[in-house]
Design a protein around this motif. Sequence first.
Motif, short mmCIF file in Angstrom:
data_model
loop_
_atom_site.label_atom_id
_atom_site.label_comp_id
_atom_site.label_asym_id
_atom_site.label_seq_id
_atom_site.Cartn_x
_atom_site.Cartn_y
_atom_site.Cartn_z
N UNK A 121 29.01 26.93 52.14
CA UNK A 121 29.68 27.92 51.31
C UNK A 121 30.98 27.39 50.72
N UNK A 122 31.81 26.71 51.51
CA UNK A 122 33.12 26.25 51.02
C UNK A 122 32.97 25.26 49.87
N UNK A 123 32.13 24.19 49.99
CA UNK A 123 31.94 23.31 48.83
C UNK A 123 31.44 24.06 47.60
N UNK A 124 30.54 25.03 47.80
CA UNK A 124 30.03 25.79 46.67
C UNK A 124 31.15 26.60 46.01
N UNK A 125 32.01 27.21 46.83
CA UNK A 125 33.14 27.96 46.28
C UNK A 125 34.10 27.06 45.53
N UNK A 126 34.37 25.87 46.08
CA UNK A 126 35.29 24.94 45.42
C UNK A 126 34.74 24.49 44.07
N UNK A 127 33.45 24.18 44.01
CA UNK A 127 32.86 23.76 42.74
C UNK A 127 32.93 24.88 41.70
N UNK A 128 32.57 26.09 42.13
CA UNK A 128 32.58 27.22 41.20
C UNK A 128 34.00 27.55 40.74
N UNK A 129 34.93 27.51 41.69
CA UNK A 129 36.34 27.77 41.34
C UNK A 129 36.86 26.71 40.38
N UNK A 130 36.40 25.47 40.59
CA UNK A 130 36.83 24.38 39.69
C UNK A 130 36.43 24.67 38.26
N UNK A 131 35.12 24.95 38.03
CA UNK A 131 34.66 25.07 36.65
C UNK A 131 35.26 26.30 35.97
N UNK A 132 35.35 27.44 36.71
CA UNK A 132 35.93 28.63 36.10
C UNK A 132 37.45 28.51 35.99
N UNK A 133 38.05 27.93 37.02
CA UNK A 133 39.50 27.76 36.97
C UNK A 133 39.92 26.79 35.89
N UNK A 134 39.19 25.65 35.77
CA UNK A 134 39.50 24.68 34.74
C UNK A 134 39.34 25.29 33.35
N UNK A 135 38.25 26.02 33.13
CA UNK A 135 38.03 26.65 31.83
C UNK A 135 39.11 27.69 31.55
N UNK A 136 39.46 28.50 32.60
CA UNK A 136 40.50 29.51 32.40
C UNK A 136 41.85 28.89 32.09
N UNK A 137 42.18 27.79 32.79
CA UNK A 137 43.47 27.12 32.53
C UNK A 137 43.52 26.58 31.11
N UNK A 138 42.41 26.00 30.63
CA UNK A 138 42.40 25.48 29.25
C UNK A 138 42.53 26.62 28.25
N UNK A 139 41.91 27.77 28.54
CA UNK A 139 42.06 28.90 27.64
C UNK A 139 43.48 29.45 27.67
N UNK A 140 44.11 29.45 28.85
CA UNK A 140 45.49 29.93 28.95
C UNK A 140 46.43 29.00 28.19
#
Length: 404
Positions: A121-140
């Motif tokens: 679960x933790x690696x899966x959460x980290x990967x998902x948080x990465x892609x959404x977080x990275x995309x959100x940061x670029x949009x911000x």
Amino acid sequence: MDRERAVTMATADAQDAEELAFGAKLATVYRGAYFLLAAITAVEFAGRDAPPWCYVVLLVMPVSFWVMVPPGVDPTQWDRRGRAHLAIAYAAVTALSLHDPEGIVLMYVLMPLTFTFVEATIPAMLLSTYVFGMNGALRARKAHWEHGAVAGIVVEVVVVLGFSFLMARLVQWLADRVEERGRLLRELEATRAELAETHHQAGVRVERERMAREIHDTLAQGFTSILMLIQAAGITVDSDSEATRKRLDLAERVARDNLAEARALVAAQGPAEGAEPAEPLAEVLGRTVAALGEELEVAASFAVAGTEYELSSSVQVVLVRVLQESLANIRKHAEAKSVAVELAYRPFATRLTVVDDGRGFEPGPGKGGYGLPGMRARLAQVGGEAEVVSAPGRGTTVRVEVPQ
């Protein structure tokens, strides 16, 4: 054990087929979502004049999933194939976000895929948080970190992550239920196979006991009679040729009867289970008693009391075998001078009584060898009971009753 193993393997094959069907349905849902979100993202990019390579990447992602996880793939290969696709998908989404982070709804399918193909679960959460977080940061950053825009992006990322996580957990729960059901089914089939084997062994044991009773009540007793007749003939061979010939003729007759019994048993046509005597019961019993009297040269009588009625074949067989066993015990142990047998037809039961004036014995546990327990076992099969009355020097009375 071979049968149990075969049943278990067949059940495992059925479970594999069920898991394959579940995996195929899940993959179909993912493929449909992939192509739908890719089309929506392509429309978003078309409005912003995205370069051609962006459309190539949008096509590569769903196609790579189709290639990596094709229809009908073995579910045991899902994780390995799925992780290979995730590597391509995350690289593609990263490249698209770095070019233009807006409108990449295609990445919303990555969260369920990640939790499906990454077991921890933790690696899966980290990967998902990465892609959404990275995309959100670029949009911000593109919105110059304007507070309202940042707040909206954060809320969107959290909601998407939460919803995707719940959907992924639901998919995993369904997969676990399928696997648990398969495990329970395999255990059930293994238990059934074990019970079938137990029943088979019990049947074999019962059949062996039945055959042992048949051999004891027929062949063994016949051989005992033959041996005693030959020994008696040997005593009189020089002094009384007529008695010797009579005993040898009787021994020959017993041997022929034994041969007929042996052939019937081998052909599974013996009277043990349901065969009817070829003659009326009274005639069979009377002839058996007369043969003992002739063999031992003692007074042997047979009488029938009451009004005769029809008995089932199994009851008739049991009564014949009980009489044979009783007479065999008289022959071997009693040293009797007279034997009296009565077959009494009563209103609710049929009684067979065998009385001898031999030396008797003290009844008790362990007395009577194999014969008496075998007799009682036979009677129990037809609901009958046996009573043995005896005392040293006072003869023996065997009395059995079977219900009508």
